[in-house]
Design an enzyme around this catalytic site. Structure first.
Site, mmCIF file in Angstrom:
data_model
loop_
_atom_site.group_PDB
_atom_site.id
_atom_site.type_symbol
_atom_site.label_atom_id
_atom_site.label_comp_id
_atom_site.label_asym_id
_atom_site.label_seq_id
_atom_site.Cartn_x
_atom_site.Cartn_y
_atom_site.Cartn_z
ATOM 1 N N CYS A 173 16.278 35.282 38.537
ATOM 2 C CA CYS A 173 17.234 36.211 37.935
ATOM 3 C C CYS A 173 17.439 34.436 37.213
ATOM 4 O O CYS A 173 17.458 34.693 36.068
ATOM 5 C CB CYS A 173 18.178 36.468 38.318
ATOM 6 N N HIS A 194 23.545 36.431 41.463
ATOM 7 C CA HIS A 194 22.633 36.288 40.603
ATOM 8 C C HIS A 194 23.421 36.185 39.297
ATOM 9 O O HIS A 194 24.524 35.591 39.194
ATOM 10 C CB HIS A 194 22.804 38.442 40.697
ATOM 11 N N ASP A 243 21.643 40.775 30.732
ATOM 12 C CA ASP A 243 20.896 40.392 31.864
ATOM 13 C C ASP A 243 19.546 40.519 31.333
ATOM 14 O O ASP A 243 19.425 41.872 31.319
ATOM 15 C CB ASP A 243 21.783 41.084 33.007
ATOM 16 N N ASN A 273 32.952 43.221 40.349
ATOM 17 C CA ASN A 273 34.004 43.730 41.188
ATOM 18 C C ASN A 273 33.837 44.501 41.496
ATOM 19 O O ASN A 273 35.164 45.174 41.912
ATOM 20 C CB ASN A 273 35.052 44.217 39.805
ATOM 21 N N ASP A 300 33.795 47.607 44.761
ATOM 22 C CA ASP A 300 34.442 47.359 47.027
ATOM 23 C C ASP A 300 33.264 47.373 47.040
ATOM 24 O O ASP A 300 32.373 48.359 46.988
ATOM 25 C CB ASP A 300 35.741 48.289 47.183
ATOM 26 N N GLU A 306 41.152 39.008 42.280
ATOM 27 C CA GLU A 306 41.481 39.485 43.250
ATOM 28 C C GLU A 306 43.139 39.758 44.338
ATOM 29 O O GLU A 306 43.431 38.934 44.349
ATOM 30 C CB GLU A 306 40.298 38.818 44.092
ATOM 31 N N GLU A 322 43.856 43.842 39.125
ATOM 32 C CA GLU A 322 42.445 43.548 38.764
ATOM 33 C C GLU A 322 42.203 45.337 39.975
ATOM 34 O O GLU A 322 41.433 45.771 38.868
ATOM 35 C CB GLU A 322 42.476 42.499 40.187
#
Length: 705
Positions: free
Chosen positions: A276, A340, A363, A403, A405, A460, A465
């Site tokens: 990457c 990453h 990306d 982000n 979970d 967070e 958020e």
């Protein structure tokens, strides 16, 4: 009389480069430069000399600029040289400035939306009194690039001082490694090297992006994210993550992008191998060369959400053995990468509602296809931050990366879906998002590190958020189902896996879990602790040590379980970058409460020290001294350094070095001859059979003789 015949056309490559901010390109600094590099939407000067004097009343001179082999309205500019020509930001014009007998000086203005690339020029002359034409083809390259200095250009950056960093800086850092030991790996972008613009043109042609779309930074950056990897269309780099690189260059050995682009252009074949940060380093070089402001971004603890649930799901058997697959997604399991690396590029977004301009994530590392190809972005950071997954491109994928979970599920025959939730962790993914701080370069430390997490997500755990993530969940039926499940088990024990901070290579470490029983009854617990070597993308390599056992914890008591891992147990099983994962899982007999956690850390290796024994004088031979301490109890064999710098001839030098006895210091001298004045940077990597991925950097001043 015959029509005018051209003797010479000249574009003052060096003089035009100054106002166009292209003076750093090597091609315009040759003794007699033959390449002109200018920016769109900004006038540049030229001169044409004919074999006979110019007659203002009868001679007509036409300039025809063309991009590509099939000229269209967007890729051709045709204009007559006239005194009364008025420049306009949306069209081509050529104003005659002065006539000296047979020599005409003029100024050309280009549209600010012009496709960027290598343009050709044809000069057509005729006379009012006759239809006969004379054609002259100018043989030299004229590159016209994006113009982030121009307020009318889509890539315009209001704070122009930042363009020194995001367009003009040719050396930088990429943050690599797990969260606790992440470090800046120096990278030489080298976007002004003579080979880079030709390599960019070759890439864009191979990507088949139509010439008329090459003025749109949205389409261009999406294409760049696709063509820097080789997955769809024989792009620049072949990605590989398994440690087997004998038939190419190991990703950790590269010191910069120039060598990669030079090899790609020369062989016209994909270059092995990239990971990457190598993809991201090359993307930065290409974007900065073309004039698109760009930065490298590292997301520490990065989610790869393979099934668009905006969660990362881990599955366990009834007895809490981790499953290696996702029973709900046969295509592939979610994964968590230690880190990453991708890129942010800067532009206005006239294709989206207001408010989504500025930094956009792209990306180039192939993970998932987007519109059928391995490409990703540009996704506006503002949309990622607010969870607005309806705007283009790939916002949902990027939102999950920073982000999602983390949810853990255990096989449960009594549960409706066959799985009950063990726990959910809202804090695990996207801990820090790092880039290089503008105007600072710290070769040995981390003074140049900038955490831009606030640009990607709200703090967070804050209401904003959660709302942004739930905003994304609202748009996705699958995500809604995952977030609807909550666990209703009795949880009267707490488990905590202790952090491991730093372990230097060759030293032992201990894995420990603290258990507290808050109930008034004793509890029997089955537990397992595992230490595994892993690749940085989360793929497991080898189990280094695993212990399983039972433990009784009395009412309101504290117990701990631990395992010691010795150097000789992990050294043979380490894979590149020396990343380790420790995992712990437990299940309580009486209540069926289950728990699992894992943590990543990196076994640390020494840096290369780079020293200069004397002042560096331009054009004079000198030596640099490279040194490295062998941290192992074994000899290092097959040693090699690679050193790259913008200020020495030959760009990248490779240097074999002697074997190094256990705990001894290796010292190697490298002869260099600086060819640039001012500050130059050196970037080095080291490899041996026993130890790889060692880095170092230094800056030095080159003086006049």
């Amino acid at each position: 009389m015959e029509p005018l015949q051209v003797d010479v056309v000249h574009f003052y490559p060096k003089e035009n480069a100054e106002p166009h901010n292209t003076l750093k390109f090597e091609a315009v600094n040759d003794e007699n430069p033959t390449t002109t590099i200018v920016r769109r939407g900004q006038p540049f000067n030229g001169v044409v000399r004919f074999t006979r004097p110019y007659d203002d009343n009868d001679d007509i001179v036409q300039l025809v600029f063309t991009l590509g082999d099939k000229p269209s309205m967007d890729t051709q500019g045709s204009m007559y040289l006239k005194y009364d020509s008025v420049p306009d930001i949306h069209s081509w014009s050529a104003k005659l400035l002065d006539v000296q007998e047979n020599t005409l000086s003029f100024v050309v203005s280009t549209p600010v939306t012009l496709p960027v690339g290598c343009w050709t020029l044809r000069v057509v002359t005729r006379q009012k009194s006759s239809p006969a034409r004379q054609i002259y083809d100018f043989e030299q390259d004229i590159y016209i690039l994006f113009n982030p200095w121009n307020p009318d250009d889509q890539t315009y950056m209001e704070d122009k001082s930042l363009l020194q960093e995001y367009v003009e800086n040719d050396v930088g850092k990429v943050w690599v490694g797990p969260i606790k030991t992440t470090r800046g790996k120096p990278w030489f972008y080298g976007q002004f090297d003579a080979v880079v613009l030709p390599a960019c043109m070759f890439m864009l042609d191979r990507a088949d992006i139509p010439f008329h779309q090459r003025g749109d930074p949205v389409k261009m950056t999406r294409t760049i994210s696709r063509i820097v990897n080789s997955n769809d269309d024989a792009g620049v780099l072949v990605g590989r993550w398994d440690g087997e690189y004998e038939d190419g260059t190991a990703p950790s050995e590269w010191t910069g992008s120039v060598e990669i682009l030079a090899q790609y252009l020369e062989t016209q074949q994909e270059v092995p191998y990239g990971q990457c940060w190598v993809f991201a380093g090359v993307v930065t070089t290409v974007c900065r060369a073309l004039g698109i402001p760009s930065r490298v971004v590292s997301n520490l603890v990065s989610a790869h959400d393979a099934n668009s649930s905006l969660t990362v799901d881990k599955y366990y058997t009834e007895t809490m053995e981790e499953l290696e697959f996702d029973p709900n997604n046969p295509q592939g399991a979610d994964s968590i990468w230690n880190y990453h690396v991708w890129n942010d590029v800067w532009m206005a977004r006239p294709d989206l509602p207001p408010g989504y301009g500025g930094w956009q994530a792209i990306d180039a590392t192939p993970q998932e296809t987007s519109s059928g190809m391995y490409q990703c972005g540009p996704a506006p950071l503002e949309a990622i931050k607010q969870g607005v997954i309806g705007v283009g491109h790939d916002v949902e994928f990027m939102l999950a990366s920073v982000n999602a979970d983390l949810m853990r599920w255990r096989q449960d025959p009594d549960a409706e879906t066959g799985y009950s939730m063990v726990d959910t962790n809202n804090y695990h993914i996207g801990r820090m998002i790092l880039t290089k701080k503008p105007f600072v370069f710290d070769p040995l430390g981390d003074e140049d590190r900038q955490d831009i997490i606030g640009e990607y997500k709200h703090r967070e755990g804050s209401a904003s958020e959660r709302m942004a993530l739930m905003n994304g969940v609202r748009y996705s039926e699958r995500a809604k189902r995952y977030y609807a499940v909550t666990s209703s088990l009795t949880n009267d024990l707490t488990f905590k896996l202790r952090d491991i901070d730093t372990v230097s290579i060759g030293n032992e470490f201990r894995v420990t879990v603290d258990i507290d029983n808050t109930s008034s009854e004793g509890r029997n617990i089955k537990a397992a602790l595992t230490a595994t070597s892993v690749f940085y993308n989360g793929v497991r390599a080898d189990i280094v040590k695993k212990v399983e056992g039972k433990i009784f914890v009395g009412p309101n008591q504290h117990e701990e379980i631990s395992v010691l891992v010795q150097a000789e147990e992990y050294l043979p099983k380490l894979v590149e970058y020396c990343n380790m994962k420790i995992s712990a899982m437990a299940i309580v007999d009486e209540t069926k409460q289950s728990w699992a956690d894992d943590d990543d850390f990196q076994i640390l290796k020494p840096n290369i020290l780079i020293k200069f024994n004397e002042d560096l004088i331009i054009g004079q031979p000198s030596t640099i001294v490279l040194s490295l301490v062998n941290p192992l109890e074994r000899t290092l064999t097959g040693c090699e350094f690679r050193v790259t710098s913008s200020g020495i001839a030959g760009r990248t030098l490779r240097l074999a070095a002697a074997d190094v006895a256990p705990r001894e210091t290796l010292i190697t001298e490298l002869p260099v001859q600086p060819n640039k004045l001012g500050k130059i940077n050196f970037v080095a990597t080291f490899k041996s059979t026993e130890l790889k991925d060692i880095n170092g950097a230094a800056s030095a001043e080159v003086f006049e003789g």
